[in-house]
Design a protein around this motif. Structure first.
Motif, mmCIF file in Angstrom:
data_model
loop_
_atom_site.group_PDB
_atom_site.id
_atom_site.type_symbol
_atom_site.label_atom_id
_atom_site.label_comp_id
_atom_site.label_asym_id
_atom_site.label_seq_id
_atom_site.Cartn_x
_atom_site.Cartn_y
_atom_site.Cartn_z
ATOM 1 N N GLU A 1 0.710 -1.277 -0.128
ATOM 2 C CA GLU A 1 -0.079 0.113 -0.302
ATOM 3 C C GLU A 1 0.998 1.133 -0.022
ATOM 4 N N ASP B 1 2.659 1.760 -3.406
ATOM 5 C CA ASP B 1 1.837 2.135 -4.545
ATOM 6 C C ASP B 1 1.623 3.748 -4.601
ATOM 7 N N SER B 2 1.724 4.106 -3.148
ATOM 8 C CA SER B 2 1.640 5.812 -3.268
ATOM 9 C C SER B 2 2.964 6.322 -3.563
ATOM 10 N N THR C 1 -3.469 -2.703 -4.532
ATOM 11 C CA THR C 1 -2.578 -1.555 -5.134
ATOM 12 C C THR C 1 -3.599 -0.996 -6.099
ATOM 13 N N ARG D 1 -2.581 -0.597 -9.134
ATOM 14 C CA ARG D 1 -1.912 -1.179 -10.535
ATOM 15 C C ARG D 1 -1.691 -2.743 -10.435
#
Length: 292
Positions: A111, A114-115, A139, A141
């Motif tokens: 998590e 992903d950011s 995620t 993606r």
């Protein structure tokens, strides 16, 4: 992202597998951002990488290749940035994650990644049993999340099990295979399932071997001798378990048991006892065998 554009790889988790992955990447000319939670873990990783380089040099000298193959220790180590700040992966081109086989630990890592990472960055999950589709689902993606199950020791294993999740794109598969080729590895692509191919079979074998020791059918040495002598295996199942780490083995078997709900994956009580006692194999100095 094509493999030709991969210059910097983030390696998340620098334990036994992560440090080996970082070493192989750096030896292949890539820059590595190696991330772990403590400075002590990073110090152990640096030491493991230096030990790995010394071992390789010894092997080359024994084979008579030292004059033609030069291991530039300083240059390789210079390619690896050791950090406790996950934000340092913000600029990498590819990520290979190697944290412990515990979903409650892996999930927040992905998590956060992903950011932090660029939208086109691929996340490779180096896991034994956790489904790749589950990882992709936390995620934004999922098409860029793929399994890359490296084997230990990474530097000596020519093949990697590549796992395509439900949403993993063909482009991601090709990029993963391209990266592996760039570090001298061949990838074999399989579908997503807990344990995939290698560990769905291997963990059952190790677990059953532990039951044989518990039931006094044979001791660990005898079990391993049979697999090496009768089947031509380089290592027996219990030697392999000690190399991987009995704590990792137990987490993997528990993960298979939770995923399938099948009693054939029940962990051997002796294995659980060894882990509870802190006897995790080579890394702790003792497991089924004593390495002290």
């Amino acid at each position: 992202m094509s493999n030709s554009e991969v210059r910097t790889v983030g390696v998340i988790g620098t334990g036994v597998m992560g440090s080996e992955v970082a070493l192989v990447l750096a030896q292949s000319g890539m820059d590595v951002v190696a991330v772990d939670t403590t400075a002590e873990a990073l110090d152990r990783a640096r030491h493991a990488i230096e030990q790995g380089l010394r071992f390789q040099r010894m092997q080359l000298m024994r084979s008579g290749k030292a004059a033609t193959v030069v291991l530039d220790r300083a240059a390789i180590l210079d390619r690896i940035t050791f950090t406790t700040d996950l934000a340092d992966v913000a600029g990498v081109d590819f990520v290979i994650e190697n944290v412990t086989e515990d979903w409650s630990i892996k999930r927040p890592v992905f998590e956060a990644l992903d950011s932090l990472c660029k939208p086109d960055v691929i996340f490779a999950v180096n896991t034994s049993v956790i489904p790749i589709t589950r990882v992709g689902g936390v995620t934004g993606r999922p098409d860029r999340v793929i399994g890359a199950h490296f084997m230990n020791p990474v530097s000596l294993k020519p093949m990697v099990e590549v796992i395509k999740g439900y949403h993993t794109s063909d482009e991601t598969v090709q990029a993963m295979l391209g990266l592996l080729a760039a570090i001298g590895k061949e990838g074999v692509v399989v579908a997503d399932s807990p344990g995939f191919v290698s560990n769905r079979v291997l963990m059952l074998t190790i677990n059953e071997a532990a039951f044989l020791v518990q039931e006094r059918v044979a001791d660990a040495t005898e079990v391993d001798r049979i697999f090496k002598g009768c089947f031509g295996h380089t290592m027996g199942p219990l030697e392999t378990a000690d190399l991987i780490g009995l704590d990792t083995i137990l987490l993997s078997i528990e993960g298979l048991h939770d995923s399938f709900g099948d009693s054939k994956y029940r962990p051997c009580p002796l294995l659980t006892q060894l882990v509870d006692a802190g006897l995790h194999g080579r890394k702790s100095g003792r497991g089924f065998y004593d390495y002290r």
